[in-house]
Design a protein around this motif. Structure first.
Motif, PDB file in Angstrom:
ATOM      1  N   PRO A  78      36.951  44.594  43.872  1.00  0.00           N
ATOM      2  CA  PRO A  78      38.200  43.893  43.553  1.00  0.00           C
ATOM      3  C   PRO A  78      38.054  42.780  42.529  1.00  0.00           C
ATOM      4  N   ASN A  79      36.838  42.261  42.340  1.00  0.00           N
ATOM      5  CA  ASN A  79      36.636  41.162  41.401  1.00  0.00           C
ATOM      6  C   ASN A  79      36.126  41.622  40.031  1.00  0.00           C
ATOM      7  N   LEU A  80      35.989  42.917  39.869  1.00  0.00           N
ATOM      8  CA  LEU A  80      35.407  43.433  38.634  1.00  0.00           C
ATOM      9  C   LEU A  80      36.368  43.256  37.462  1.00  0.00           C
ATOM     10  N   LEU A  81      35.891  42.577  36.437  1.00  0.00           N
ATOM     11  CA  LEU A  81      36.683  42.355  35.225  1.00  0.00           C
ATOM     12  C   LEU A  81      36.308  43.303  34.107  1.00  0.00           C
ATOM     13  N   ALA A  82      35.020  43.666  34.042  1.00  0.00           N
ATOM     14  CA  ALA A  82      34.572  44.475  32.918  1.00  0.00           C
ATOM     15  C   ALA A  82      33.379  45.327  33.300  1.00  0.00           C
ATOM     16  N   VAL A  83      33.331  46.514  32.690  1.00  0.00           N
ATOM     17  CA  VAL A  83      32.163  47.380  32.746  1.00  0.00           C
ATOM     18  C   VAL A  83      31.580  47.429  31.345  1.00  0.00           C
ATOM     19  N   SER A  84      30.300  47.117  31.241  1.00  0.00           N
ATOM     20  CA  SER A  84      29.637  47.041  29.943  1.00  0.00           C
ATOM     21  C   SER A  84      28.506  48.063  29.887  1.00  0.00           C
ATOM     22  N   SER A  85      28.627  49.022  28.988  1.00  0.00           N
ATOM     23  CA  SER A  85      27.581  50.029  28.832  1.00  0.00           C
ATOM     24  C   SER A  85      26.401  49.437  28.080  1.00  0.00           C
ATOM     25  N   ASP A  96      39.494  55.812  31.369  1.00  0.00           N
ATOM     26  CA  ASP A  96      40.889  55.906  31.810  1.00  0.00           C
ATOM     27  C   ASP A  96      41.075  55.254  33.181  1.00  0.00           C
ATOM     28  N   ALA A  97      40.120  55.500  34.084  1.00  0.00           N
ATOM     29  CA  ALA A  97      40.206  54.896  35.415  1.00  0.00           C
ATOM     30  C   ALA A  97      40.092  53.382  35.325  1.00  0.00           C
ATOM     31  N   CYS A  98      39.231  52.903  34.445  1.00  0.00           N
ATOM     32  CA  CYS A  98      39.100  51.452  34.255  1.00  0.00           C
ATOM     33  C   CYS A  98      40.397  50.858  33.722  1.00  0.00           C
ATOM     34  N   THR A  99      41.004  51.537  32.769  1.00  0.00           N
ATOM     35  CA  THR A  99      42.271  51.053  32.219  1.00  0.00           C
ATOM     36  C   THR A  99      43.333  50.973  33.303  1.00  0.00           C
ATOM     37  N   ALA A 100      43.404  52.007  34.130  1.00  0.00           N
ATOM     38  CA  ALA A 100      44.382  52.012  35.223  1.00  0.00           C
ATOM     39  C   ALA A 100      44.139  50.884  36.215  1.00  0.00           C
ATOM     40  N   ALA A 101      42.882  50.477  36.351  1.00  0.00           N
ATOM     41  CA  ALA A 101      42.527  49.401  37.287  1.00  0.00           C
ATOM     42  C   ALA A 101      42.567  48.018  36.644  1.00  0.00           C
ATOM     43  N   GLY A 102      42.878  47.952  35.341  1.00  0.00           N
ATOM     44  CA  GLY A 102      42.916  46.653  34.665  1.00  0.00           C
ATOM     45  C   GLY A 102      41.541  46.099  34.352  1.00  0.00           C
ATOM     46  N   VAL A 103      40.575  46.990  34.124  1.00  0.00           N
ATOM     47  CA  VAL A 103      39.183  46.599  33.877  1.00  0.00           C
ATOM     48  C   VAL A 103      38.806  46.917  32.434  1.00  0.00           C
ATOM     49  N   LEU A 104      38.193  45.957  31.754  1.00  0.00           N
ATOM     50  CA  LEU A 104      37.725  46.178  30.395  1.00  0.00           C
ATOM     51  C   LEU A 104      36.523  47.127  30.385  1.00  0.00           C
ATOM     52  N   VAL A 105      36.412  47.897  29.304  1.00  0.00           N
ATOM     53  CA  VAL A 105      35.217  48.702  29.045  1.00  0.00           C
ATOM     54  C   VAL A 105      34.696  48.311  27.666  1.00  0.00           C
ATOM     55  N   VAL A 106      33.436  47.922  27.609  1.00  0.00           N
ATOM     56  CA  VAL A 106      32.823  47.588  26.325  1.00  0.00           C
ATOM     57  C   VAL A 106      31.510  48.351  26.185  1.00  0.00           C
ATOM     58  N   LEU A 328      35.516  46.448  22.296  1.00  0.00           N
ATOM     59  CA  LEU A 328      36.374  46.847  23.405  1.00  0.00           C
ATOM     60  C   LEU A 328      36.796  48.306  23.242  1.00  0.00           C
ATOM     61  N   ILE A 329      36.500  49.125  24.242  1.00  0.00           N
ATOM     62  CA  ILE A 329      36.811  50.550  24.194  1.00  0.00           C
ATOM     63  C   ILE A 329      38.276  50.823  24.527  1.00  0.00           C
ATOM     64  N   ASN A 330      38.845  50.050  25.436  1.00  0.00           N
ATOM     65  CA  ASN A 330      40.218  50.298  25.906  1.00  0.00           C
ATOM     66  C   ASN A 330      41.119  49.089  25.654  1.00  0.00           C
ATOM     67  N   PRO A 331      41.427  48.790  24.406  1.00  0.00           N
ATOM     68  CA  PRO A 331      42.226  47.591  24.099  1.00  0.00           C
ATOM     69  C   PRO A 331      43.604  47.596  24.751  1.00  0.00           C
ATOM     70  N   GLU A 332      44.123  48.781  25.084  1.00  0.00           N
ATOM     71  CA  GLU A 332      45.453  48.855  25.696  1.00  0.00           C
ATOM     72  C   GLU A 332      45.497  48.202  27.075  1.00  0.00           C
ATOM     73  N   VAL A 333      44.330  47.939  27.668  1.00  0.00           N
ATOM     74  CA  VAL A 333      44.285  47.338  29.001  1.00  0.00           C
ATOM     75  C   VAL A 333      44.534  45.831  28.971  1.00  0.00           C
ATOM     76  N   TRP A 334      44.533  45.228  27.799  1.00  0.00           N
ATOM     77  CA  TRP A 334      44.489  43.770  27.712  1.00  0.00           C
ATOM     78  C   TRP A 334      45.593  43.042  28.496  1.00  0.00           C
ATOM     79  N   PRO A 335      46.863  43.423  28.417  1.00  0.00           N
ATOM     80  CA  PRO A 335      47.885  42.679  29.179  1.00  0.00           C
ATOM     81  C   PRO A 335      47.630  42.702  30.686  1.00  0.00           C
ATOM     82  N   ALA A 336      47.315  43.887  31.230  1.00  0.00           N
ATOM     83  CA  ALA A 336      47.033  43.975  32.671  1.00  0.00           C
ATOM     84  C   ALA A 336      45.754  43.229  33.018  1.00  0.00           C
TER      85      ALA A 336
END
Length: 352
Positions: A78-85, A96-106, A328-336
């Motif tokens: 629940p506290n995860l903000l970002a996943v960094s490869s 896509d799952a990260c975006t749906a959860a409001g989590v950044l992917v970099v 940032l891989i999923n910039p569309e997630v930024w507002p959420a």
């Protein structure tokens, strides 16, 4: 552990360089925690549930499936903000799952572009000059007929690059400058003008496959590129053309490639990435003398590992400080994401 700390967690190893720890160590407000695959699962899940940045390997065959950054893991964190490869690829992350959860992917794209581009050229030279074939022959057989291993020259030939990002653009630059090659590029995300700015002519995939003397795969692996290079693509290639990939396994169809090689429809292949890594010695593609193989080592240099580790640590710190990361891989997630960041960290992001 500081209960108010910003938390980064990882399994087993970081981007393989001490630079990551050195950058993070400059910040007393950041906890860096190492987990182990064989450790108690309850402990690992407790740590992941508390972490803010999950630093994850891009090597899908190294990471146990339950620790892939997919929907099941995200639901437990629940506290995860970002996943960094750790790398430029992110095979272990469901963006896509990260975006749906409001989590950044970099990712750390660009950190290994010199290493991988040089590897592409190395494979090209080994193939056209038949270096590995003659090396193997000389080590196991007495005497050699030089004319039986006549090669070809790169100068003035055409290279087709699939994916004109950091690595693809660098390959294009080297091929034009060093060998006066014509450069074709297939990249649906770039305009013709953008391709020209990166030193290439924009091309459709099948036209590229028909015209190229060398085909170099340099695109990311995702749902759009899985099995992109299939039997039809190999069938379009010249019988004198070489296929090279330093991208990710699964983008090219290995069974179709083996068939093309066995039927002598293409001249050879340079392969750094595989469906299963490392490939077994009895892998069908390993039986061909005109295949040059390496075990996903194109980006494995001292210099690239230092850059990738530094990029990863700096991005993690930027994220924890509420800044927008540069890769940032999923910039569309930024507002959420911004709303979640404020709820979790108690302050707003700096770039809303």
């Amino acid at each position: 552990m500081n209960p108010n700390a910003k938390r980064i967690s990882y399994f087993e190893y970081l981007p393989n360089n001490e630079a990551f720890k050195e950058v993070v160590a400059r910040r007393a407000d950041v906890d860096l925690t190492r987990m182990v695959y064989a450790g108690p699962e309850a402990d690992n899940w407790k740590q992941l549930a508390q972490t803010h940045v999950y630093q994850v390997t891009a090597a899908r065959d190294d990471l146990p499936r339950q620790y892939f950054a997919e929907a099941d893991l995200l639901a437990r964190c629940p506290n995860l903000l970002a996943v960094s490869s750790n790398g430029a690829g992110y095979d272990t992350v469901d963006a896509d799952a990260c975006t749906a959860a409001g989590v950044l992917v970099v990712n750390q794209t660009g950190g290994n572009k010199e290493a991988v581009a040089e590897h592409v050229l190395g494979l090209m030279l080994c193939l056209c000059k038949r270096i590995m074939e003659t090396d193997r022959y000389m080590r196991h057989t007495g005497g050699i007929n030089r004319n039986a291993y006549m090669g070809t020259e790169i100068q003035g030939k055409t290279i087709g690059i699939v994916g004109l990002g950091n690595v693809g653009s660098r390959v294009a630059q080297i091929c034009r400058a060093a060998f006066d090659m014509r450069v074709l590029a297939y990249d649906p995300y770039l305009t013709a003008e953008q391709c020209r700015e990166r030193g290439a002519e924009k091309s459709e995939l099948h036209d590229l496959m028909r015209q190229a003397d060398y085909v170099s795969i340099n695109c990311p692996r995702n749902k759009e590129t899985l099995n992109l290079i299939d039997e039809r693509c190999y069938g379009l290639m010249k019988p004198t053309a070489f296929f090279i990939t330093t991208a990710r396994g699964g983008i090219h169809n290995e069974a179709a490639l083996a068939k093309a090689l066995s039927e002598k429809r293409i001249a050879g292949a340079g392969l750094d990435v595989w469906d299963v890594e490392p490939p077994k010695p009895d892998d069908p593609l390993m039986k061909f003398e005109n295949v040059v193989a390496s075990p996903h080592t194109a980006g494995v240099t001292y210099e690239s590992r230092w850059k990738m580790a530094t990029f990863a640590a700096e991005q993690a710190i930027q994220i924890l400080d509420g800044e927008r990361p540069p890769r940032l891989i999923n910039p569309e997630v930024w507002p959420a994401y911004a709303r979640r960041f404020e709820a979790i960290m108690g302050r707003s992001v700096k770039d809303a």
